[in-house]
Enzyme design. Structure first.
Site, PDB file in Angstrom:
ATOM      1  N   LYS A  70       0.841  -1.205   0.000  1.00 16.63           N
ATOM      2  CA  LYS A  70       0.000   0.000   0.000  1.00 16.63           C
ATOM      3  C   LYS A  70       0.872   1.249   0.000  1.00 16.63           C
ATOM      4  O   LYS A  70       0.572   2.230  -0.672  1.00 16.63           O
ATOM      5  CB  LYS A  70      -0.948  -0.035   1.212  1.00 16.63           C
ATOM      6  CG  LYS A  70      -2.079  -1.029   1.010  1.00 16.63           C
ATOM      7  CD  LYS A  70      -2.769  -1.435   2.294  1.00 16.63           C
ATOM      8  CE  LYS A  70      -3.727  -2.595   2.027  1.00 16.63           C
ATOM      9  NZ  LYS A  70      -4.232  -3.241   3.234  1.00 16.63           N
TER      10      LYS A  70
ATOM     11  N   GLN B 193      -4.969  -1.981   9.662  1.00 12.49           N
ATOM     12  CA  GLN B 193      -4.674  -3.268   9.035  1.00 12.49           C
ATOM     13  C   GLN B 193      -5.208  -4.395   9.914  1.00 12.49           C
ATOM     14  O   GLN B 193      -4.820  -4.529  11.078  1.00 12.49           O
ATOM     15  CB  GLN B 193      -3.148  -3.395   8.834  1.00 12.49           C
ATOM     16  CG  GLN B 193      -2.719  -4.629   8.072  1.00 12.49           C
ATOM     17  CD  GLN B 193      -3.200  -4.648   6.613  1.00 12.49           C
ATOM     18  OE1 GLN B 193      -3.083  -3.672   5.894  1.00 12.49           O
ATOM     19  NE2 GLN B 193      -3.756  -5.776   6.193  1.00 12.49           N
TER      20      GLN B 193
ATOM     21  N   ASP C 187     -11.246   2.707   4.282  1.00 12.05           N
ATOM     22  CA  ASP C 187     -11.401   1.277   4.034  1.00 12.05           C
ATOM     23  C   ASP C 187     -12.870   0.860   4.186  1.00 12.05           C
ATOM     24  O   ASP C 187     -13.200  -0.313   3.989  1.00 12.05           O
ATOM     25  CB  ASP C 187     -10.508   0.478   4.987  1.00 12.05           C
ATOM     26  CG  ASP C 187      -9.990  -0.793   4.341  1.00 12.05           C
ATOM     27  OD1 ASP C 187     -10.064  -0.909   3.098  1.00 12.05           O
ATOM     28  OD2 ASP C 187      -9.523  -1.685   5.075  1.00 12.05           O
TER      29      ASP C 187
END
Ligand code: NAP
Length: 293
Positions: free
Chosen positions: A54, A98, A121
């Site tokens: 990323k 994450q 996200d």
């Protein structure tokens, strides 16, 4: 005739070129690039690899990225504090937590800390809830499901009125994909480990999304002739012929499914590159929504 391959790498390249141009314009007008803040807890090697990928993708398109890396024994308060620090950082427009978190950390409580305006996200419970409600708009939709929808759109086939089968009901893939397909007016069946007659159910689908996590689980003879098949799976399997000793395969038996389908995505080179691209697109969108300083 074998299915046309929906090339996620090509689509991602095209979209990333657009994001790069828009990010440069943003930087020129606002004086700083859109910023992504990543919170990583622990030393899981796959998670660390995803975070590196990323970061590299951000660099490629001219986004700023930084990471707060906490030890595996970080406390609940420390993880929540890392998220809150990004919430109040004006240089950070998007936050990526994450997952998975270590088991002693309450994931829901941390997700609830993410500012809705920075939830690039799309995994804040409020955003997922809004995705499932009529007449409500999430601020962001999750990256992988949004990538799946973009690949289906690439086929040019209208989703409305089609029968879709999603195999898998996880919070990050199966459930949001099913909601997004429903919102696009498909008639959706969600399958999971307790589903009876999975092959027969899949056989009715005009659109199949496989998010199971089992290598080559979906067989070609389950696929209706002319269907669209999107393979989310990313499974490493031993492969002596490969110098790394392994290779990645999807959840769909590619060759046999390709013989049946009209369109099919590959693994690697399908959903994977789209996931990162959608995260970049959401970070840009988040930055644009912030009022100029
Ligand atoms: P997950 O949380 O493990 O969920 C797997 C789902 O598959 C569950 O809903 C499970 O059912 C269902 N399932 C398991 N065995 C089944 C069976 N025999 N028959 C029918 N359904 C079955 O996995 P995930 O996080 O959604 O990920 C799915 C796959 O996508 C993995 O390969 C993952 O690596 C990949 N992935 C790829 C990307 C990308 O960017 N390319 C991103 C995320 C995930 P139950 O709910 O009943 O347990």
């Amino acid at each position: 005739m074998p299915a046309k391959i929906i090339d996620g790498r090509l689509v991602a390249e095209r979209l990333q070129a657009e994001i790069k141009g828009a990010a440069a314009e943003y930087k020129a007008s606002r004086g700083a690039a859109p910023g992504l803040g990543v919170v990583l807890v622990g030393d899981d090697s796959a998670s660390a690899m995803y975070v590196r990928m990323k970061r590299r993708a951000c660099e490629r398109v001219g986004l700023r990225s930084e990471a707060r890396i906490l030890p595996a024994d970080a406390t609940q308060a420390q993880v929540e504090a890392a998220v809150r620090a990004y919430n109040s950082d004006p240089a950070i427009h998007g936050i990526l937590l994450q997952l998975p978190l270590p088991s002693h950390v309450d994931e829901e409580a941390v997700l609830n800390e993410i500012s809705l305006a920075k939830d690039v996200d799309g995994i804040h419970p409020m955003n997922l809830g809004r995705l499932g409600m009529r007449g409500r708009e999430p601020t962001f939709t999750p990256a992988t499901p949004t990538g799946v929808m973009a690949l289906i759109k690439e086929t040019g086939v209208a989703i409305e009125g089609k029968r879709a089968v999603v195999i898998g009901r996880s919070n990050i893939v199966g459930l949001p994909v099913a909601l997004m397909l429903t919102n696009a007016n498909a008639t959706v069946t969600i399958c999971h480990s307790r589903t009876r007659d999975l092959p027969g159910t899949v056989k009715q689908a005009d659109i199949v999304v496989a998010a199971v996590g089992r290598p080559e689980f979906v067989k070609g003879d389950w696929i209706k002739a002319g269907a669209i098949v999107i393979d989310v799976g990313s499974n490493s399997v031993p492969d002596r012929a490969n110098e790394k000793g392994y290779r990645y395969v999807g959840d769909v038996e590619f060759e046999s499914a390709r013989a049946q389908a009209a369109y099919i995505s590959k693994v690697p080179g399908g959903v994977g590159p789209m996931t990162i691209t959608m995260l970049l697109a959401n970070t840009l969108k988040a930055a644009r929504a912030f009022p100029p300083a």
